[in-house]
Write an enzyme that holds these catalytic residues in place. Structure first.
Site: not given
Length: 447
Positions: A164-165, A201, A203, A292, A338
């Site tokens: 989720g960041g 790295k 991107i 999942r 969403r």
């Protein structure tokens, strides 16, 4: 096939799983928190039980209570849905120890793929391209700075666990790295109980593309094409589509074949997703594996005609895959948005009671939701309240139809991100397929 399963989740995904179970004549046991006692997914279950207080750690993450309900109701299996306990190896192992089938891969595989450091190592060994970086935990920010200088900026500092960041940050120089390292490590510790960090790295402006796979317990596996998931805000997906409008057929096939190789190499079973970053020249790099069902699985179902939940149930019950790779066709284009209970300008959560809900119907329209026109959206959980999926003969027809349906969609009583979604879908860059992970920052929220 199973006769009775427990669904260890809530909201729209619990309702989605119940729909397939009903079609297969499988009795469903639902669970709920005190805050969710009136929730639609509770009414949809054949029987449902409270597993604790309103907060997730008191209820939906309460392994002991969920297992207790499973044993008392004599279920054969537990479907974890997504989020919550779905990628928790302790929960999967507990199910195994209690003689309850966990509808997903083994606990060992979940643990292996749940570590971004370990999964990178495995993928590199079997020949799946990985982003240049390290395959060991960082000692501290000083080691991170040393490695960043050797790799070259920009780099991404990342938490090994979770998703989720959370715990992720792109940094462009040593000053930024030293500034953000400790804070991201603390967030990872707070959210996942694991502050292990690594570095790779960064991107710039890639596409985020994932491959859906199915694998049985007998070594058979297939891929169900790709999904483009690049429209993200703060590393959280907002809109997904299948197939990707960016990659060509040669790249698509290569990504699929390597995803199957990865699944077979680790002894994977059930549904799973291999996520990749793809640069402007269609070079692709392994990002992570989700062990999942994905939030965005409906777009794959729409273009292939395959019910992924049904396949999960069949595989977990010991059936062999009857689908061959050559059988998996691709028809049309599907897009999912969403819908969140949040302010479309500030993105702050907007809990409260829904006073009106109108969801347009018709050909090519699919809704996944577990709310009604009197539901209370709780502040205790993820603010996603619904998903809207549109299928069209072509991508452009799907986009045009999606715009029409979003214009007609009504959800009153709380604020939602629907105005934000409309901005994305109507933007010319999106319509042209220019959908890198920086799309929102470049085109919608310009800084």
């Amino acid at each position: 096939m199973f006769k009775k399963i427990l669904i260890a989740n809530r909201g729209e995904i619990a309702a989605r799983i119940m729909r397939t179970c009903n079609a297969l004549d499988i009795h469903t046991v639902g669970v709920f928190s005190e805050a969710d006692k009136e929730a639609p997914h509770v009414q949809l279950a054949d029987e449902a039980y409270c597993v604790g207080g309103s907060r997730v750690n008191e209820s939906y993450l309460n392994i002991d209570k969920i297992i207790e309900v499973a044993k008392e109701t004599k279920v054969e299996a537990i479907h974890p849905g997504y989020g919550l306990l779905s990628e928790n190896p302790k929960f999967a192992r507990r199910c195994e120890d209690e003689g309850i089938i966990f509808i997903g891969p083994s606990a060992d595989v979940i643990a292996q793929m749940g570590s971004k450091i370990e999964s990178r190592k495995v993928m590199k060994e079997i020949g799946v391209p990985v982003v240049p970086g390290i395959a060991h935990p960082l000692k501290d920010e000083n080691e991170a700075a040393e490695i960043a200088n050797s790799i070259g900026y920009p780099v991404m500092i990342k938490a090994s666990s979770g998703g989720g960041g959370i715990g992720m940050k792109a940094v462009y120089n040593q000053e930024e790295l030293l500034k953000y390292y400790a804070g991201n490590q603390k967030r990872a510790t707070d959210f996942f109980g694991d502050g292990t960090m690594y570095i790779e790295k960064y991107i710039e402006e890639p596409h985020h593309i994932e491959i859906q796979i199915l694998a049985d317990k007998y070594g058979n596996s297939v891929y169900l094409w790709d999904r483009e998931c690049s429209i993200q805000r703060r590393h959280q997906k907002v809109l997904e589509e299948a197939p990707s409008p960016f990659i060509d057929e040669k790249t698509r096939q290569k990504m699929g074949e390597l995803s199957i190789l990865a699944a077979q190499s680790i002894g994977y079973s059930n549904a799973g997703t291999i996520e990749f970053l793809v640069d402007a020249d269609q070079n692709f790099y392994f990002l992570e594996m989700n062990t999942r069902l994905q939030v965005e699985h409906p777009v794959t179902e729409e273009i292939t005609g395959i019910d992924l939940v049904e396949q999960q149930l069949l595989i977990a019950s010991g059936e062999r895959l009857t689908i061959k790779q050559a059988d998996i066709k691709r028809e049309g284009h599907a897009i999912e948005v969403r819908i969140y209970a949040e302010d479309p300008e500030t993105f702050f959560p907007s809990p409260g009671r829904i006073t009106k809900l109108y969801t347009p119907t018709g050909k090519g329209i699919r809704h996944e939701l577990a709310i009604s026109d009197s539901s209370v959206v709780s502040p205790f959980y993820d603010p996603m309240v619904a998903k809207l999926i549109i299928k069209g003969e072509t991508r452009m027809k799907a986009i045009n139809h999606l715009q029409e349906v979003l214009d007609a969609y009504e959800l009153q009583g709380i604020k939602t991100n629907i105005p934000f979604l409309k901005k994305i879908v109507s933007h010319q860059a999106f319509r042209e397929g220019d959908t890198t992970t920086s799309f929102i920052e470049k085109n919608i929220i310009k800084k």
